[in-house]
Design a protein around this motif. Sequence first.
Motif, PDB file in Angstrom:
ATOM      1  N   LEU A 183       0.827  -1.206   0.000  1.00 42.63           N
ATOM      2  CA  LEU A 183       0.000   0.000   0.000  1.00 42.63           C
ATOM      3  C   LEU A 183       0.864   1.260   0.000  1.00 42.63           C
ATOM      4  N   HIS A 184       1.904   1.274   0.814  1.00 47.32           N
ATOM      5  CA  HIS A 184       2.823   2.417   0.792  1.00 47.32           C
ATOM      6  C   HIS A 184       3.431   2.580  -0.601  1.00 47.32           C
ATOM      7  N   ALA A 185       3.820   1.473  -1.215  1.00 39.79           N
ATOM      8  CA  ALA A 185       4.481   1.538  -2.518  1.00 39.79           C
ATOM      9  C   ALA A 185       3.572   2.128  -3.582  1.00 39.79           C
ATOM     10  N   THR A 186       2.277   1.837  -3.533  1.00 44.19           N
ATOM     11  CA  THR A 186       1.366   2.371  -4.543  1.00 44.19           C
ATOM     12  C   THR A 186       1.241   3.883  -4.473  1.00 44.19           C
ATOM     13  N   LEU A 187       1.522   4.454  -3.309  1.00 41.54           N
ATOM     14  CA  LEU A 187       1.489   5.911  -3.173  1.00 41.54           C
ATOM     15  C   LEU A 187       2.867   6.529  -3.399  1.00 41.54           C
ATOM     16  N   GLY A 188       3.811   5.719  -3.830  1.00 41.04           N
ATOM     17  CA  GLY A 188       5.151   6.227  -4.070  1.00 41.04           C
ATOM     18  C   GLY A 188       5.969   6.411  -2.809  1.00 41.04           C
ATOM     19  N   ARG A 189       5.512   5.840  -1.705  1.00 41.41           N
ATOM     20  CA  ARG A 189       6.226   5.985  -0.434  1.00 41.41           C
ATOM     21  C   ARG A 189       7.187   4.815  -0.255  1.00 41.41           C
ATOM     22  N   ARG A 190       8.186   4.809  -1.110  1.00 43.25           N
ATOM     23  CA  ARG A 190       9.133   3.701  -1.114  1.00 43.25           C
ATOM     24  C   ARG A 190       9.839   3.575   0.234  1.00 43.25           C
ATOM     25  N   GLY A 191      10.239   4.718   0.806  1.00 40.41           N
ATOM     26  CA  GLY A 191      10.923   4.677   2.093  1.00 40.41           C
ATOM     27  C   GLY A 191      10.056   4.094   3.192  1.00 40.41           C
ATOM     28  N   ALA A 192       8.783   4.468   3.212  1.00 43.73           N
ATOM     29  CA  ALA A 192       7.866   3.936   4.222  1.00 43.73           C
ATOM     30  C   ALA A 192       7.672   2.436   4.043  1.00 43.73           C
ATOM     31  N   LEU A 212       9.858   0.347   2.780  1.00 45.32           N
ATOM     32  CA  LEU A 212      11.077  -0.333   3.222  1.00 45.32           C
ATOM     33  C   LEU A 212      11.199  -0.315   4.749  1.00 45.32           C
ATOM     34  N   ARG A 213      10.745   0.772   5.366  1.00 48.21           N
ATOM     35  CA  ARG A 213      10.763   0.811   6.841  1.00 48.21           C
ATOM     36  C   ARG A 213       9.799  -0.211   7.427  1.00 48.21           C
ATOM     37  N   ILE A 233      10.500  -3.866  -4.303  1.00 42.91           N
ATOM     38  CA  ILE A 233      10.324  -2.439  -4.021  1.00 42.91           C
ATOM     39  C   ILE A 233      11.652  -1.704  -4.164  1.00 42.91           C
ATOM     40  N   LEU A 234      12.731  -2.345  -3.771  1.00 45.35           N
ATOM     41  CA  LEU A 234      14.053  -1.736  -3.941  1.00 45.35           C
ATOM     42  C   LEU A 234      14.358  -1.479  -5.410  1.00 45.35           C
TER      43      LEU A 234
END
Length: 259
Positions: free
Chosen positions: A198-207, A209-210, A238-239
């Motif tokens: 879900l984070h990845a779909t919003l472009g929140r790659r860092g979130a 990965l955290r 995701i990386l």
Amino acid sequence: MAHLDLTLLGGFGARVDARALVFPSRKARALLAYLAVPPGRAHSRDKLAALLWGDTAEPQARNSLRQCLFGIRRTLVAHRVRALVVDGESVALDHATVRVDVAAFDRLVSEGSRASLSRARALYHGPFLDGLTLREPGFEDWLMSERRTLSDRAVEALGRLIDRHVEAGAVDRAIQTGLDLVALDPLSEPAHRTVMRLHATLGRRGAALRQYQACADVLRRELGIEPDAATQGLYRKILRQASSPSSLLRWSTKLIGLP
């Protein structure tokens, strides 16, 4: 007519017209809770005595039950609530007078709409009768069974709510619900993976990965293991790439291990 409102999710609570009722005896609270799931079901005195006073002789156990019922009735009558129904050898709570959060929670989950699932989520404050323990094997067996059933039901509700939020385009709310799911079961890798996607779909790659790191940390600390192949595979994916709804987000309930 006054109603008795019982809250059993996250701990025991009793109210009449917003006024808190105090039942100082743990066995009085346990007895009320047992009678309330569901209210209206009658139980024999012998069954209740064995459930809560199983290590004492039958006459003494029945006398303890009688005193406990007397104390409950006295408290209820003082608040003008006649919720306790004692008919000869049977005991029950009047389903027309008693409202129980467990019943409301179960009904809302069964309805399954986004609104009803959100309300069910708000009702689930924690484990069933959290903090209430008795040294009575019969009661403890029942308590553990109910607690597991309701915890599984909460996982189901949160999983379906994630789906409903995603279908409505409310991905931020889906993420918050996913975090609630992780809080409910921190060792669930499918729940962590859902939040990562879900984070990845919003472009929140860092979130995203955290979230993987939080998953790895709790697994190492609690179980001494590394995340499984599916979780590590998603982490590497995701990386490697920017978020893509088509490749990173699948909003099937299978993501969180539901049937």
